[in-house]
Design an enzyme around this catalytic site. Structure first.
Site, PDB file in Angstrom:
ATOM      1  CD  GLU A   1      -3.049  -1.041   2.197  1.00 56.71           C
ATOM      2  OE1 GLU A   1      -4.177  -1.548   1.985  1.00 56.71           O
ATOM      3  OE2 GLU A   1      -2.760  -0.495   3.286  1.00 56.71           O
TER       4      GLU A   1
ATOM      5  CD  GLU B   1      -4.318  -5.746   2.222  1.00 58.99           C
ATOM      6  OE1 GLU B   1      -5.074  -5.040   2.930  1.00 58.99           O
ATOM      7  OE2 GLU B   1      -3.084  -5.665   2.250  1.00 58.99           O
TER       8      GLU B   1
END
Length: 641
Positions: free
Chosen positions: A143, A300
């Site tokens: 991320e 995710e």
């Protein structure tokens, strides 16, 4: 097949738990596992001392059980020793204060010291595992830019100046682009230029825009540095997990996407929004746009509640399945979860997981097994692509520029307006590609341009040419206003689109929050009005009240429509129905998406519905002749005859 995967953090658990975990993964049909995402302090407990024994055992255990590995480079967060030895790597906020270790991503993207240590670790990981037969994917960092995208330290300032020199070549070019004659900001040499740190007043908007551009490019450059090391030692695809979601905006993923071997996204329902499921659909369509229309990967999502919202709502029965199949319907060929086993300690100990704290005798675990079974029935869908004739234009640069300091109304947010048009299409059952303003428009019958405040001359010309060749376009307010440098286009709003739309706006007339205006076609609107007159356009609807009664609010100039206000959900659906020629047969609780020859009908509502289609329903294994019944909260997937 549609891959079911997860993120696994075995370092959080004693070794005797690992065999149980892997056995349950097999039971659940998990075939791809991400490991070593936050492994730096375990792999390199002291500078230059590496210990791979634990990771070796995990890799071999997964391999022995025929589970493929999405291997992290472990660089997402540095170990405490690195920040203690080199505090200069720590990121600096706009007010000049440092951000310290204790969370994650405590590093400056421009720090040469951090990059040196991180790439040394990546070299070790790549050499050790680059040829391992279980390795299916490389996962760079994690991320990127979630917390540290904007750093204002001296190292960042130096890199910012170099980026600007490459972009503008001379200080005079920079002064022209930034409009530095305003407030005596003219620069005489590069050394005077700083990041837009906290000031006593409003800051230079063009400087802030370029700092966003620089910061996105700087993180992308970091990704590419790691990827280059990995590719020296391995031919396995390389990617990182994007964050196409409502609360992350600092990376221009249109620039990132061509550098990825696989497009992967993280997405979590955000209950701070009015319509979280609609935002999920938008994020999936945008991720597909980043993938160029090809299948992509959901890296995710959550089985239930997250841990970082003010109120972390659990998912209702069946909601996880609907969420997952929405991603699949809109192009995902892999769906993965954070994480495998719910953490017992740390900041995410209340974040849901495939295996909850309460274990396997739970509804959540049974829903995981059900999802696995459903994905198995959808194996033939993998590799197919979504079909649509409609596009929505989306721009990170326009988002940054539209929400600068000193704008006409802080109540108007770019992403809200993008969501409004995409949500209206979704309510109609119209699937839309979400594309870049530099994208190819020729494949679409109709294009929506919401709130595109910043648009380049080239982008505006492409939209003009698209309409001249027969395409239909709908533009919403606060579009076409500024050029590449956030310079207002002269001659009246909506600037670049004034001639295309056949209107001229003399002045913005934003509304106070909570104020509603009515149009003579029955529409309701809020937030925004404009002192608008038509030049060649016809009036579709006028205000009947508010500050500008009788003034045009919706216009049409041949194939070019303009909506000069923020319509409410029902009114937006009605206008889009007229624009696209799609009847209003849905109430927004039903999603219909065509992927290849497959029709996904997702019923978010509280009553059974029927949808007209003929073919074979995959989840129940039944023939469908004319109508498929979809119970409340259920999903049906029909292979059309």
């Amino acid at each position: 097949m549609i891959t079911l995967g997860c993120d696994y953090n075995p370092e959080q658990w004693p070794a005797e738990v690992w065999a149980e975990d892997v056995a349950l993964m097999r039971t659940a049909g998990v075939s791809l596992v991400a490991v070593n995402i936050f492994g730096w302090s375990d792999l390199e407990p002291r500078a230059g001392e590496y210990d791979f024994k634990q990771l070796d055992r995990i890799v071999e255990l997964l391999h022995q059980n025929d589970i493929k590995i999405n291997l992290g480079t472990a660089t997402a967060s540095p170990p405490p020793w690195l920040g203690a030895r080199h505090p200069e790597i720590l990121p600096m906020a706009a007010d000049g204060t440092r951000r310290y270790p204790g969370g994650r991503q405590a590093w400056c993207p421009s720090s040469p010291v951090f990059r040196e240590h991180a790439l040394s670790l990546v070299e070790q990981v790549a050499q050790r595992y680059g040829q391992h037969p279980a390795l299916a994917l490389w996962h760079v960092s994690n991320e990127l830019g979630c917390h540290n995208a904007l750093c204002y330290c001296d190292a960042s300032a130096e890199r910012f100046r170099a980026w600007l020199a490459d972009r503008y070549e001379t200080v005079e070019g920079l002064n022209a682009a930034w409009g530095t004659s305003f407030w005596s900001q003219r620069y005489g040499e590069w050394s005077e230029v700083l990041p837009p740190r906290t000031a006593l007043s409003l800051r230079n908007p063009a400087q802030m825009l370029d700092f966003h551009r620089f910061s996105s490019d700087e993180l992308l450059g970091y990704y590419e540095a790691e990827a280059a090391v990995l590719r020296k030692h391995s031919s396995v695809p390389v990617t990182t997990n994007f964050m196409v979601t409502a609360h992350i905006r600092n990376m221009d993923y249109w620039r990132w996407a061509p550098r990825m071997d696989v497009i992967a996204n993280d997405h979590y329902l955000d209950h701070r929004l009015g319509h979280p499921a609609a935002e999920l659909s938008f994020a999936a369509d945008l991720t597909r746009g980043l993938a160029g229309g090809k299948p992509w990967m959901l890296m995710e999502q959550s089985t239930g509640a997250v841990n970082w919202q003010p109120v972390n709502l659990a998912k209702a029965p069946g909601e996880m399945l609907r969420n997952t199949l929405t991603h699949v319907a809109r192009g995902a060929d892999a769906v993965c979860f954070f994480q495998w086993r719910a953490s017992a300690q740390g900041s995410e100990k209340f974040h849901s997981a495939l295996l909850p704290h309460a274990g396997t005798d739970t509804e959540q675990w049974r829903e995981v097994l059900d999802l696995s079974s459903v994905l198995g029935k959808l194996a033939e869908v993998a590799g197919t692509t979504v079909r649509t004739e409609t596009a929505v234009i989306f721009s990170w640069e326009a988002w940054w520029a539209a929400e600068q300091e000193g704008r006409p109304s802080t109540a108007v947010n770019y992403l809200d307006q993008v969501h409004a048009v995409h949500g209206g299409l979704r309510d109609l059952g119209v699937t839309a590609d979400v594309i870049s303003p530099d994208g190819d428009l020729s494949a679409y019958a109709q294009v929506i341009v919401p709130c595109l405040y910043l648009v380049t001359d080239e982008q505006a010309a492409a939209i003009q040419k698209y309409v001249e060749r027969g395409g239909r376009v709908l533009v919403t307010f606060f579009s076409g206003i500024a050029d590449r440098d956030d310079r207002i286009r002269p001659g009246g709003y909506p600037g670049a689109f004034r001639d295309l739309l056949g209107v001229t706006v003399e002045e913005f007339a934003p509304l106070k929050p909570g104020t509603t205006v009515t149009l003579d076609d029955g529409s309701k609107a809020t937030l925004w009005t404009e002192r608008l007159r038509t030049t060649s356009a016809e009036v579709v609807a006028r205000y009947t009240d508010g500050p500008l009664p009788g003034t045009p609010a919706i216009t049409r100039n041949g194939n070019a429509w303009y909506v000069a206000t923020a319509l409410d959900r029902e009114s937006m659906r009605t206008v889009l129905s007229r624009f696209t020629g799609t009847p209003e047969t849905h109430d927004g609780s039903v999603e219909v998406v065509r992927r290849g020859t497959y029709v996904f009908v997702i019923n978010h509502g509280e009553r059974e519905i029927e949808y007209a289609v003929t073919g074979h329903e995959l989840l129940r294994g039944e023939k469908v002749a004319g109508l498929v019944k979809v119970p409340a909260g259920a999903v049906r997937v029909v292979r059309e005859s």
